[in-house]
Design a protein around this motif. Structure first.
Motif, PDB file in Angstrom:
ATOM      1  N   PRO A 189       0.804  -1.230   0.000  1.00  0.00           N
ATOM      2  CA  PRO A 189       0.000   0.000   0.000  1.00  0.00           C
ATOM      3  C   PRO A 189       0.833   1.275   0.000  1.00  0.00           C
ATOM      4  CG  PRO A 189       0.119  -0.882   2.211  1.00  0.00           C
ATOM      5  CD  PRO A 189       0.833  -1.868   1.316  1.00  0.00           C
ATOM      6  N   PHE A 190       2.139   1.145   0.217  1.00  0.00           N
ATOM      7  CA  PHE A 190       3.038   2.303   0.299  1.00  0.00           C
ATOM      8  C   PHE A 190       2.448   3.371   1.224  1.00  0.00           C
ATOM      9  CE2 PHE A 190       4.014   0.306  -3.814  1.00  0.00           C
ATOM     10  CZ  PHE A 190       5.347   0.038  -3.611  1.00  0.00           C
ATOM     11  N   VAL A 191       2.340   2.961   2.473  1.00  0.00           N
ATOM     12  CA  VAL A 191       1.746   3.821   3.502  1.00  0.00           C
ATOM     13  C   VAL A 191       2.588   5.081   3.685  1.00  0.00           C
ATOM     14  CG1 VAL A 191       1.102   3.953   5.946  1.00  0.00           C
ATOM     15  CG2 VAL A 191       0.773   1.820   4.661  1.00  0.00           C
ATOM     16  N   GLU A 192       1.902   6.216   3.750  1.00  0.00           N
ATOM     17  CA  GLU A 192       2.600   7.486   3.945  1.00  0.00           C
ATOM     18  C   GLU A 192       3.176   7.566   5.356  1.00  0.00           C
ATOM     19  OE1 GLU A 192       3.223   9.581   1.619  1.00  0.00           O
ATOM     20  OE2 GLU A 192       1.885   8.791   0.060  1.00  0.00           O
ATOM     21  N   GLY A 193       4.226   8.347   5.522  1.00  0.00           N
ATOM     22  CA  GLY A 193       4.832   8.529   6.832  1.00  0.00           C
ATOM     23  C   GLY A 193       6.302   8.171   6.817  1.00  0.00           C
ATOM     24  N   GLU A 220      -2.183  -1.690  -2.738  1.00  0.00           N
ATOM     25  CA  GLU A 220      -3.343  -1.869  -1.874  1.00  0.00           C
ATOM     26  C   GLU A 220      -2.925  -2.635  -0.621  1.00  0.00           C
ATOM     27  OE1 GLU A 220      -6.053  -1.167  -0.387  1.00  0.00           O
ATOM     28  OE2 GLU A 220      -7.398  -1.351  -2.135  1.00  0.00           O
ATOM     29  N   TYR A 221      -3.669  -2.461   0.457  1.00  0.00           N
ATOM     30  CA  TYR A 221      -3.428  -3.263   1.654  1.00  0.00           C
ATOM     31  C   TYR A 221      -3.706  -4.724   1.332  1.00  0.00           C
ATOM     32  CZ  TYR A 221      -3.187   0.961   4.540  1.00  0.00           C
ATOM     33  OH  TYR A 221      -2.816   2.172   5.093  1.00  0.00           O
ATOM     34  N   SER A 222      -2.815  -5.606   1.758  1.00  0.00           N
ATOM     35  CA  SER A 222      -2.994  -7.025   1.463  1.00  0.00           C
ATOM     36  C   SER A 222      -4.284  -7.567   2.067  1.00  0.00           C
ATOM     37  CB  SER A 222      -1.801  -7.821   1.990  1.00  0.00           C
ATOM     38  OG  SER A 222      -1.656  -7.664   3.395  1.00  0.00           O
ATOM     39  N   THR A 223      -4.646  -7.067   3.232  1.00  0.00           N
ATOM     40  CA  THR A 223      -5.853  -7.552   3.899  1.00  0.00           C
ATOM     41  C   THR A 223      -7.123  -7.135   3.162  1.00  0.00           C
ATOM     42  OG1 THR A 223      -5.751  -5.595   5.331  1.00  0.00           O
ATOM     43  CG2 THR A 223      -4.785  -7.629   6.178  1.00  0.00           C
ATOM     44  N   VAL A 224      -7.036  -6.047   2.412  1.00  0.00           N
ATOM     45  CA  VAL A 224      -8.175  -5.583   1.617  1.00  0.00           C
ATOM     46  C   VAL A 224      -8.226  -6.306   0.272  1.00  0.00           C
ATOM     47  CG1 VAL A 224      -9.211  -3.586   0.453  1.00  0.00           C
ATOM     48  CG2 VAL A 224      -8.195  -3.321   2.733  1.00  0.00           C
TER      49      VAL A 224
END
Length: 236
Positions: free
Chosen positions: A72-76, A106-110
């Motif tokens: 998901p390449f989460v920001e932060g 995307e998030y793997s869980t999604v």
């Protein structure tokens, strides 16, 4: 289209990408991918800048397979967000793998909840808490019979190891095979008691790794070196 690239060529490119993957672990990924055949699909959960993706992608090309990179390449500050995605895409392009690697940002869980494609090899290096790891193991419902699952930070992360104890040691779907450092290899099959004992045999190594992490958090690196850990990073 296949090629006859060697592991040394793949690692020369992969090792230029920042990340936490040793040469022995890269070899395990490479070998697992080479066991596949034309048309096979590898799913990688957690790609970061593409260190492992590069190795898997070059191996996949050698056998006519493809790689789906899920991140998901989460920001932060911790994960880097968009700049990390940009580096990932540049590294994939630099390795000539844009036609082999498909990115699912995307998030793997999604993504798992709507995934309906067959998986021939599953590599998990996502978020290391118990809940995310055990959810990522559910991707194996799409894995071919006796398919392999490679898990990074096994017997090193408390969250991942807790998931292994519950889902592998006490479960009926996964067999622990071996490991390279913290990269563990599992197979989708019903375990025997001997298989379960191999999981238990890794507990001293896991406890040692937790102890090393505590020393590093306390900034006691000289003490950690006394126990054979010379890196400033957590054991992996």
């Amino acid at each position: 289209m296949t090629s006859s690239a060697t592991f040394e060529q793949a690692w020369e490119l992969g090792d230029q990408v920042p990340g936490w993957l040793t040469v022995d672990q890269a070899t395990m990924l490479w070998t697992a991918a080479l066991r596949l055949g034309p048309g096979a699909k590898i799913v990688e959960i957690g790609s970061h800048q593409g260190r492992s993706t590069t190795v898997l992608g070059i191996a996949a090309r050698s056998v006519g397979a493809t790689v789906v990179a899920v991140d998901p390449f989460v920001e932060g500050k911790l994960f880097g967000g968009t700049p990390t995605r940009t580096r990932f895409e540049k590294n994939v392009a630099r390795a000539g793998l844009t036609d082999v690697v498909r990115l699912e940002a995307e998030y793997s869980t999604v993504l798992r909840k709507r995934w309906d494609e067959r998986i021939d090899l599953l590599y998990i290096d996502g978020k290391h808490d118990y809940w995310t790891y055990t959810d990522d193991m559910l991707w194996s419902s799409n894995l071919v019979p006796n398919g392999e699952i490679l898990v990074h930070d096994a017997f090193s992360s408390i969250g991942v190891t807790s998931g292994i104890l519950v889902k592998v040691l006490c479960g009926k779907r996964y067999v622990y095979v071996d490991r390279a450092g913290s990269l563990a290899r599992f197979r989708l099959a019903q375990p025997s008691w001997a298989d379960r004992r191999r999981v238990l045999a890794e507990m001293p190594w896991f406890l040692r790794n937790v102890f090393i992490k505590v020393l590093l958090r306390l900034r006691l690196r000289p003490v950690a070196r006394m126990f054979g850990h010379s890196s400033p990073y957590d054991p992996y």
